[in-house]
Design an enzyme around this catalytic site. Structure first.
Site, short mmCIF file in Angstrom:
data_model
loop_
_atom_site.label_atom_id
_atom_site.label_comp_id
_atom_site.label_asym_id
_atom_site.label_seq_id
_atom_site.Cartn_x
_atom_site.Cartn_y
_atom_site.Cartn_z
N ARG A 28 0.69 -1.73 0.11
CA ARG A 28 -0.12 -0.02 0.03
C ARG A 28 1.12 1.36 -0.23
O ARG A 28 0.69 1.96 0.55
CB ARG A 28 -1.16 -0.38 1.19
CG ARG A 28 -1.72 -1.25 1.21
CD ARG A 28 -2.71 -0.28 0.34
NE ARG A 28 -3.93 -1.75 1.07
CZ ARG A 28 -5.24 -1.28 1.49
NH1 ARG A 28 -5.67 -0.68 1.87
NH2 ARG A 28 -6.13 -2.13 1.29
N ARG A 32 -3.28 7.02 1.20
CA ARG A 32 -3.45 8.37 2.13
C ARG A 32 -2.99 8.50 2.98
O ARG A 32 -3.30 9.99 3.33
CB ARG A 32 -4.97 7.80 2.16
CG ARG A 32 -6.54 7.88 1.29
CD ARG A 32 -7.30 7.29 2.25
NE ARG A 32 -7.00 5.65 2.84
CZ ARG A 32 -8.06 5.02 3.19
NH1 ARG A 32 -9.19 5.67 3.61
NH2 ARG A 32 -6.99 4.28 3.43
N ARG A 41 -6.68 11.34 -5.90
CA ARG A 41 -8.07 11.15 -5.42
C ARG A 41 -9.06 12.15 -5.56
O ARG A 41 -10.30 12.08 -5.74
CB ARG A 41 -8.05 9.97 -4.05
CG ARG A 41 -9.19 9.74 -3.87
CD ARG A 41 -8.92 9.32 -2.58
NE ARG A 41 -10.14 8.19 -1.98
CZ ARG A 41 -10.77 8.21 -1.05
NH1 ARG A 41 -11.67 9.54 -1.11
NH2 ARG A 41 -11.69 7.23 -1.38
N ASP A 78 -6.90 -2.98 -7.21
CA ASP A 78 -7.41 -3.12 -5.98
C ASP A 78 -7.86 -4.74 -6.20
O ASP A 78 -8.00 -4.69 -6.52
CB ASP A 78 -8.56 -2.51 -5.14
CG ASP A 78 -9.32 -2.64 -3.61
OD1 ASP A 78 -8.30 -2.34 -2.93
OD2 ASP A 78 -9.58 -3.89 -3.55
N TYR A 154 -14.09 -11.58 0.42
CA TYR A 154 -15.53 -10.41 0.67
C TYR A 154 -16.65 -10.82 -0.19
O TYR A 154 -17.67 -10.21 -0.27
CB TYR A 154 -14.15 -9.66 -0.27
CG TYR A 154 -13.73 -9.12 0.75
CD1 TYR A 154 -13.61 -8.07 1.45
CD2 TYR A 154 -12.23 -9.22 0.48
CE1 TYR A 154 -12.65 -6.99 2.13
CE2 TYR A 154 -11.12 -8.50 1.39
CZ TYR A 154 -11.58 -7.76 2.14
OH TYR A 154 -10.96 -7.69 3.53
O1 CP3 Z 1 0.11 -1.45 -2.55
C1 CP3 Z 1 -0.47 -1.02 -3.08
O2 CP3 Z 1 0.03 0.67 -3.24
C2 CP3 Z 1 -1.16 -1.13 -4.20
C3 CP3 Z 1 -2.16 -0.63 -4.43
C4 CP3 Z 1 -3.22 -1.84 -3.62
C5 CP3 Z 1 -4.58 -0.73 -3.16
N1 CP3 Z 1 -4.81 -2.19 -2.13
C6 CP3 Z 1 -5.32 0.09 -2.96
C7 CP3 Z 1 -5.83 0.37 -2.17
C8 CP3 Z 1 -3.51 -2.99 -2.78
C9 CP3 Z 1 -2.16 -4.32 -3.28
C10 CP3 Z 1 -4.22 -3.25 -2.25
C11 CP3 Z 1 -4.85 -4.53 -2.09
C12 CP3 Z 1 -5.68 -4.93 -1.11
N2 CP3 Z 1 -6.93 -4.34 -1.41
C13 CP3 Z 1 -6.33 -5.85 -0.16
C14 CP3 Z 1 -4.69 -6.89 0.10
C15 CP3 Z 1 -3.80 -6.57 0.92
C16 CP3 Z 1 -4.63 -6.40 2.06
O3 CP3 Z 1 -4.31 -5.25 2.54
O4 CP3 Z 1 -3.94 -7.35 2.74
C17 CP3 Z 1 -7.35 -6.38 0.85
C18 CP3 Z 1 -7.66 -6.35 1.56
C19 CP3 Z 1 -8.03 -4.82 -0.18
C20 CP3 Z 1 -9.61 -4.67 -0.28
C21 CP3 Z 1 -9.13 -3.36 0.46
N3 CP3 Z 1 -9.69 -2.30 -0.22
C22 CP3 Z 1 -10.49 -2.23 1.97
C23 CP3 Z 1 -10.45 -3.32 2.23
C24 CP3 Z 1 -10.00 -0.76 1.31
C25 CP3 Z 1 -10.38 -0.07 2.70
C26 CP3 Z 1 -9.80 0.25 3.56
C27 CP3 Z 1 -9.07 0.92 3.30
O5 CP3 Z 1 -7.63 0.84 3.43
O6 CP3 Z 1 -9.10 2.15 2.78
C28 CP3 Z 1 -9.71 -1.08 0.40
C29 CP3 Z 1 -9.46 0.64 -0.41
C30 CP3 Z 1 -8.61 0.72 -1.24
N4 CP3 Z 1 -7.00 -0.03 -2.35
C31 CP3 Z 1 -7.76 1.95 -0.69
C32 CP3 Z 1 -6.45 2.24 -1.68
C33 CP3 Z 1 -5.35 3.06 -1.72
C34 CP3 Z 1 -7.87 3.41 -0.04
C35 CP3 Z 1 -9.24 3.87 -1.19
C36 CP3 Z 1 -9.23 5.56 -0.64
O7 CP3 Z 1 -8.69 6.24 -1.27
O8 CP3 Z 1 -9.91 5.53 0.15
#
Ligand code: CP3
Length: 362
Positions: A28, A32, A41, A78, A154
């Site tokens: 990640r 944010r 964003r 994602d 999910y």
């Molecule tokens: O690593 C990176 O920089 C690449 C981008 C990336 C995102 N999600 C962007 C994202 C990657 C590799 C993921 C993987 C992801 N997504 C996982 C596996 C990794 C982990 O954390 O275990 C999972 C479980 C998700 C599911 C997911 N996506 C959730 C639970 C959420 C909401 C919670 C949160 O952290 O906001 C997201 C949204 C998400 N995916 C964001 C980002 C940058 C935040 C969205 C926003 O900008 O509001």
């Protein structure tokens, strides 16, 4: 597409080849905690607005690389794009986690589930190609997907969960239906990752974020067997280069040997595992990725530097006494928190690079 890389340290560590320092990237890393991410964003209007537009996705993928000397880029997307393409209807409400419009709990909807048409994920492959072009070979690009089990969590829960009640109810009461979901997910994930590889991804990572919520035995049957199905279907060569596969099971510390035998080249560790013991346990089967507690980054920079160096020291010099090399890719034990001060990451990356270069001096 040319495959000449200016910095190939990450790929070399994945392949257990000699490196001048330990490569580092962060799960990640685009997100944010960076003000420039929040600005892009806002321009895009939403998370999916960012992810579905190749120019925005490229911009945010490169943001952390412009700030820090990271050794790899990761596709901005994602894991939930795949169930979305299956027709479940993904949305991210501000301040809440992901939500699906439809959930998979009854027999009819599970029987109707199909591997999605990959054209519905074309925006992801377009982003991969665009990011590769923008990187100009600075560092390799990692593609990724959720594991079949983590996606199923999910899809059945309809969003995040504290107790995995619905997915576990299905797993224990109708294992036949659970296996059907997992089988379709495995085929979908393999096709999705292979298309990312064709588009230019130079390594791929499977996020089994919720593998660790399973009981021993259930983990092997409902998560690991399907990870293995995916790795067996992946392209391992593209453009004359091998494509390393990283498998990260959060909470998977007790199953490391089995994960190392799942067809992975690299096993990701969360912060609860001792990386020195993990290295002994997997031997020279795989490289290791990890595993600093992401919340160390909340401490002052000198603490961050000390704790990061301690992980490098714990892994130890990657060269073995017999002259062969093991691989360590430095990462966090899970995704970076949105509350992280951006200066903490500077301290972390510098400490990993400096300490690991020192450790290689005779
Ligand atoms: O690593 C990176 O920089 C690449 C981008 C990336 C995102 N999600 C962007 C994202 C990657 C590799 C993921 C993987 C992801 N997504 C996982 C596996 C990794 C982990 O954390 O275990 C999972 C479980 C998700 C599911 C997911 N996506 C959730 C639970 C959420 C909401 C919670 C949160 O952290 O906001 C997201 C949204 C998400 N995916 C964001 C980002 C940058 C935040 C969205 C926003 O900008 O509001």
């Amino acid at each position: 597409m040319t495959s000449t890389l200016i910095n190939d340290c990450f790929l070399r560590a994945c392949r257990r080849e000699p490196t001048p320092h330990t490569p580092v990237w962060l799960m990640r890393q685009a997100g944010r905690y960076l003000p420039e991410y929040r600005a892009t964003r806002d321009k895009a209007g939403s998370f999916m607005g960012l992810a579905t537009n190749a120019d925005f996705a490229t911009e945010v993928t490169l943001q952390p690389l412009d700030r820090y000397p990271l050794d790899a880029a990761i596709l901005f997307s994602d894991i939930l794009t795949v169930p979305d393409a299956m027709g479940l209807g993904l949305s991210f409400a501000t301040g809440e986690g992901p939500k699906f419009e439809k959930v998979l709990r009854d027999e009819a909807s599970i029987q109707a589930l199909q591997v999605p048409d990959l054209n519905r994920l074309r925006y992801v492959f377009d982003a991969v190609t665009s990011i590769r072009r923008a990187l100009h070979g600075r560092v390799p690009l990692i593609g990724f997907s959720g594991s079949p089990w983590t996606l199923a969590c999910y899809m059945v829960e309809g969003g995040g969960s504290d107790d995995y009640r619905h997915v576990k109810t299905l797993m224990y009461s109708r294992p036949d239906l659970m296996h059907r979901i997992l089988d379709i997910n495995a085929q979908a994930v393999a096709a999705y990752l292979n298309a990312q590889i064709d588009a230019g991804a130079q390594a791929v990572m499977l996020f089994d974020s919720w593998g660790g919520v399973l009981a021993d035995g259930a983990f092997q049957r409902f998560s690991l067997d399907y990870t293995r199905k995916v790795t067996a279907l992946l392209k391992r060569q593209h453009d004359g280069q091998s494509i390393p596969v990283i498998v990260f099971t959060k909470g998977g510390g007790q199953w490391l040997e089995e994960i190392a035998d799942s067809g992975a080249d690299v096993v990701g560790l969360d912060w609860t595992t001792d990386i020195a013991k993990a290295r002994q346990r997997v031997g020279s089967r795989v490289a290791l990725q990890g595993n600093l507690d992401p919340f160390v980054l909340m401490a002052p920079p000198e603490v961050v530097a000390r704790e990061a160096a301690a992980v490098v020291d714990r892994f130890g010099p990657p060269q073995r006494p017999d002259g062969t090399w093991d691989g360590h890719i430095f990462n966090l034990g899970h995704g970076i928190s949105l509350h992280t001060p951006p200066e903490s990451v500077t301290a972390l990356v510098d400490a990993v690079h400096q300490r690991s270069a020192q450790l290689r001096k005779p």
